[in-house]
Write an enzyme that holds these catalytic residues in place. Structure first.
Site, PDB file in Angstrom:
ATOM      1  N   CYS A  50       0.848  -1.194   0.000  1.00 53.13           N
ATOM      2  CA  CYS A  50       0.000   0.000   0.000  1.00 53.13           C
ATOM      3  C   CYS A  50       0.878   1.236   0.000  1.00 53.13           C
ATOM      4  O   CYS A  50       2.097   1.152   0.067  1.00 53.13           O
ATOM      5  CB  CYS A  50      -0.953   0.000   1.183  1.00 53.13           C
ATOM      6  SG  CYS A  50      -0.086   0.119   2.750  1.00 53.13           S
ATOM      7  N   CYS A  53       3.306   1.606   2.865  1.00 53.44           N
ATOM      8  CA  CYS A  53       4.516   0.784   2.724  1.00 53.44           C
ATOM      9  C   CYS A  53       5.521   1.506   1.835  1.00 53.44           C
ATOM     10  O   CYS A  53       6.709   1.585   2.159  1.00 53.44           O
ATOM     11  CB  CYS A  53       4.196  -0.555   2.071  1.00 53.44           C
ATOM     12  SG  CYS A  53       2.977  -1.537   2.897  1.00 53.44           S
ATOM     13  N   ASP A 450       6.097 -36.039  -2.030  1.00 56.52           N
ATOM     14  CA  ASP A 450       7.294 -36.162  -1.222  1.00 56.52           C
ATOM     15  C   ASP A 450       6.845 -36.015   0.231  1.00 56.52           C
ATOM     16  O   ASP A 450       5.773 -35.470   0.491  1.00 56.52           O
ATOM     17  CB  ASP A 450       8.256 -35.039  -1.625  1.00 56.52           C
ATOM     18  CG  ASP A 450       9.373 -34.874  -0.634  1.00 56.52           C
ATOM     19  OD1 ASP A 450      10.018 -35.884  -0.319  1.00 56.52           O
ATOM     20  OD2 ASP A 450       9.607 -33.745  -0.187  1.00 56.52           O
ATOM     21  N   ASP A 636       9.357 -30.693  -2.694  1.00 60.92           N
ATOM     22  CA  ASP A 636      10.004 -29.412  -2.411  1.00 60.92           C
ATOM     23  C   ASP A 636      11.520 -29.489  -2.388  1.00 60.92           C
ATOM     24  O   ASP A 636      12.183 -28.483  -2.531  1.00 60.92           O
ATOM     25  CB  ASP A 636       9.509 -28.855  -1.074  1.00 60.92           C
ATOM     26  CG  ASP A 636      10.151 -29.573   0.097  1.00 60.92           C
ATOM     27  OD1 ASP A 636      10.266 -30.805   0.014  1.00 60.92           O
ATOM     28  OD2 ASP A 636      10.539 -28.903   1.059  1.00 60.92           O
ATOM     29  N   ASP A 640      14.022 -33.877  -4.913  1.00 60.48           N
ATOM     30  CA  ASP A 640      12.795 -34.122  -5.663  1.00 60.48           C
ATOM     31  C   ASP A 640      12.862 -33.529  -7.064  1.00 60.48           C
ATOM     32  O   ASP A 640      12.037 -33.849  -7.909  1.00 60.48           O
ATOM     33  CB  ASP A 640      11.595 -33.470  -4.963  1.00 60.48           C
ATOM     34  CG  ASP A 640      11.350 -34.068  -3.599  1.00 60.48           C
ATOM     35  OD1 ASP A 640      11.452 -35.293  -3.490  1.00 60.48           O
ATOM     36  OD2 ASP A 640      11.081 -33.312  -2.666  1.00 60.48           O
TER      37      ASP A 640
END
Lengths: 763, 52
Positions: A50, A53, A450, A636, A640
């Site tokens: 926003c 920020c 996984d 992840d 993998d």
């Protein structure tokens, strides 16, 4: 943070908390020189959203010494900072103090998006041309005659030239590329239709003819370019969002030279034999052997093991593991290009099969469609030649057939549905890399998960907190706050003030635990054998896993702690929903059989294979593929990644290793695993809508083509028919947006309770 | 017919003006950060933080 309520994109901030912030050397390495001593650094700040920020960040960074200026880009959630000098200003620390996590992203993601600006320029030019030509055409249709009509045709022809050259260029190049490689795509009939229509209209204009199709050829380009641009914007948005996630691979490392000097070198320049210094909290950039120091390593991303491993001098380490507790000095045994990470990339490239062979629905349809259309037009030409012998009339009607069949609806039918589907998924925190991933996902019948980091969070949780004396727990939590070991973090989460004595002289003993003193007592939190050095040996092994983590006072054990690896929220529901959707679920893990069995039992997964090497996962998936299954891989870890590449379609959570995230077709940003069944549901619905849209386009052709073949099509009829069919397929695609609000509600408000379904981790 | 001789060029010129304006805005980076531009009007400009 001074911001509004968190929204979908706040989920981007979800990251492994232990991921080390980029060091100043790393930032310097990633910065760009702008001439002089001015440098520019781009950081991804996912939490910005926003005006407050923007102002907070720009003001705070602007006040730092040596910073020339900072500018936030809210669309891409990035901040670019220009600074001077050799030393990097404390950018990340400043942002961190304001409450914003900042990450470096891959340098190749730099630079502007050239394709997008080319597409937008093409849309602008085509839109301008289409609008003006349509105005002139309306005058012709309303009855402009003779010289006036010729004038309008000439003006249209002139306006159409830049539109064809500039906007049409995209299609001509793509069509030429496809033809050169002996393939057909949707752009071939478009390119042929548009250029023939223009050529014929020009001939008509020169000969003072009545019918010119300048409007048809240009507005066709305009409509198709809109579809193409939307498609591109959607993909780009997903790519930027994925790029904004924290890098988990190190960009460089501190090298200790023989003469004692220290240098920060990029990963590519590190050679075997060099000595590296790895601080606690850093990832190990290349394979190596420990020379000095002891520590605990988090190998979950590399091997799938969920329990941290203690290491001592002489142990070998693989690139990608996270150093948790103590500084290490290691000797490099392999350069980055020969390290574990690079080996995973090679395995992945070797495994890439399913998706490379996959041909998108649109391409398959157009491979049939284009020859049929061109043949029909040719036969029409021959037929009229035979019937009348008037070649001009035959050519005109044949080209009218080409224009009326030009796949305006067909070209929009597929991308529009995929754009709408990708948007629905984006709102639910799932990024789609491209449209073909959606098509492939709809076809799966087997889902392979996984374990560590995918079905589970890969972070331990303290489960016996209620049975531990609160005063002891408070002391343990205070001590644990000094360490980044996952068990410590789990204990530190229970920090409360319960009148516990103030800790003094806290020290961490890597591989063993934490020691602290209070008035008169020595406290130790860590391994049973080390902390409870006075304890009777009969107690040992009472709590199986991890050698038992205990708190001791002057050598006497006063509390013991049990940990479990928490399952990802909704893992069980997600598995059940997948099964209900007719998908069989399996689990592959590098972890030991006991730990896998527990998870499988808890989540009701029938079959699992433990203790697999990365290549073992690939082989398993290839075996399934050979047996005729279409496999979805969700994983992840680095280990993998090859499997993600081998599967028909793949998912990775936002916390996955960098190359895993890049290899996966979908990245989900929220914690909930419900993203997988949600995406499956949307992709199946999208597949259904695509088939409906193709059917609409074919019915339209079945009606329009006979009219065109009989020679009744005028430019007016062509314009109306084309627009109407395009609107019809767009309207049908938008039905996906309105579909099934209940599935969305479930995904945005994940039931956190079921995530507490934890499992006893036993190793 | 004579009115067309100047009306069409005028219409095309105005259209082209709009097109060139759009392309210029695109080139000068005004479409780089649409969300940011929408929010930035809420920020008081009391410093020159916008100079980058």
């Amino acid at each position: 943070m001074s911001c509004c309520a968190p929204d979908a994109e706040m989920a981007l901030a979800l990251n492994r908390s232990e991921a080390a912030l980029p060091s100043s050397q790393e930032i310097r390495l990633a910065s760009r020189a702008l001439g002089g001593d001015l440098r520019q650094t781009d950081l991804s700040v996912p939490a910005v959203h926003c005006a407050a920020c923007i102002q907070t960040i720009e003001t705070a960074l602007g006040k730092l010494g040596r910073v020339e200026g900072a500018r936030v880009n809210l669309s891409t959630k990035r901040v670019s900072i220009r600074w001077r000098g050799d030393e990097v200003p404390p950018l990340v620390a400043t942002l961190g103090r304001l409450g914003y996590d900042a990450h470096l992203f891959d340098p190749e993601a730099d630079g502007k998006d050239k394709t997008l600006s080319e597409l937008i320029r093409a849309v602008a030019v085509a839109g301008f041309a289409a609008g003006n030509i349509m105005l002139l055409s309306v005058s012709v249709w309303s009855g402009a005659e003779g010289a006036t009509r010729d004038l309008f045709h000439w003006v249209s022809a002139l306006i159409a030239i830049p539109a064809l050259a500039f906007a049409g260029g995209i299609y001509f190049r793509s069509a030429w590329n496809a033809l050169r490689h002996g393939r057909m795509n949707m752009d071939v009939p478009i390119a042929v239709g548009v250029s023939l229509a223009y050529a014929m209209s020009l001939y008509e204009t020169i000969n003072h003819g009545e019918h010119a199709y300048f409007d048809a050829s240009v507005s066709l380009l305009f409509f198709l370019l809109i579809g193409r641009t939307l498609d591109h914007v959607m993909r780009e948005r997903a790519r930027t969002a994925v790029n904004g996630l924290a890098r988990l691979a190190a960009r460089g490392a501190m090298v200790l030279r023989d003469d004692g000097t220290r240098d920060y070198l990029p990963v590519g320049e590190i050679e075997p034999g060099m000595h590296l210094l790895i601080a606690a909290g850093e990832r190990i950039p290349v394979d190596g052997r420990i020379v000095r120091g002891a520590s605990d390593l988090d190998c979950s991303l590399v091997s799938g093991e969920s329990t941290p491993r203690s290491v001592a001098p002489g142990d070998m380490m693989q690139a990608g593991v996270l150093n948790l507790t103590g500084p290490l000095s290691l000797e490099v045994t392999a350069a980055a290009k020969d390290s574990f990470l690079a080996e995973m990339v090679r395995l992945m490239e070797a495994a890439e099969g399913g998706r490379a062979r996959y041909r998108r629905i649109a391409d398959r349809v157009s491979a049939l469609y284009a020859p049929v259309v061109h043949l029909t037009a040719f036969v029409t030409f021959l037929g009229w030649m035979a019937a009348t012998g008037d070649w001009h009339r035959a050519v005109t009607i044949a080209i009218a057939v080409l224009i009326i069949t030009c796949p305006c609806a067909l070209g929009l039918a597929v991308p529009i549905v995929q754009v709408v589907a990708a948007r629905r998924l984006f709102e639910a925190g799932v990024m789609v890399k491209d449209g073909s991933a959606l098509e492939r996902l709809a076809a799966i019948d087997t889902a392979v998960f996984d374990k560590t980091g995918t079905l589970t969070l890969g972070q331990p949780r303290l489960v016996n907190a209620s049975s531990v004396d609160p005063a002891m727990l408070a002391i343990a939590a205070d001590m644990a706050a000094h360490s980044r070991h996952p068990f410590s973090k789990a204990i530190a989460a229970f920090a409360v003030f319960a009148g516990q004595p103030k800790l003094e002289a806290v020290s961490e003993h890597p591989g063993l635990g934490i020691e602290a003193t209070t008035a008169g007592s020595t406290w130790r939190l860590g391994r049973r054998g080390w902390a409870g050095w006075k304890a009777r040996t009969g107690d040992e092994g009472k709590f199986g896993g991890h050698g038992g983590t205990v708190l001791s006072r002057n050598g006497m054990i006063v509390a013991s702690f049990t940990f479990e690896d928490a399952t990802r929220s909704d893992a069980k529901t997600a598995v059940r929903q997948l099964k209900d959707a007719g998908v069989s679920v399996e689990m592959l893990s590098g972890d030991i059989a006991n730990a896998c069995g527990e998870v499988a039992r808890m989540l009701d997964i029938g079959s699992f294979v433990p203790a697999l090497l990365p290549s073992g996962k690939v082989e398993h998936i290839e075996a399934l593929t050979r047996a005729g299954h279409r496999v979805l891989m969700v994983g992840d870890g680095l280990n993998d990644t090859p499997a993600l590449g081998a599967a028909h379609v793949s998912f990775a959570p936002a916390t996955a290793a960098d190359i895993g995230r890049n290899a996966a077709d979908f990245v989900f940003l929220r914690e909930s695993l419900l993203a997988v069944p949600l995406a499956l549901g949307i992709s199946r619905k999208a597949g259904q809508l695509i088939r409906q849209n193709l059917a609409i386009a074919i019915i339209y052709n079945a009606v329009a083509v006979p009219i065109a073949i009989l020679g009744y099509v005028t430019p007016l009829i062509a314009a109306i028919a084309m627009s109407a069919s395009s609107l019809l397929v767009i309207g049908n695609a938008l039905r996906l947006q309105a579909l099934g609000p209940h599935t969305q509600a479930r995904s945005t408000a994940p039931d956190r309770r079921s995530g507490i379904d934890a499992l006893a981790q036993s190793s | 017919m004579t009115t067309l001789a100047y009306l069409i060029p005028v219409a095309l010129f105005l259209g082209a003006l709009g097109l060139v304006g759009f392309l210029w805005a695109l080139m000068s980076g005004q479409y780089e950060d649409l969300d940011g531009a929408a929010e930035r009007i809420l920020i008081d400009r009391d410093d020159k933080a916008d100079q980058l």
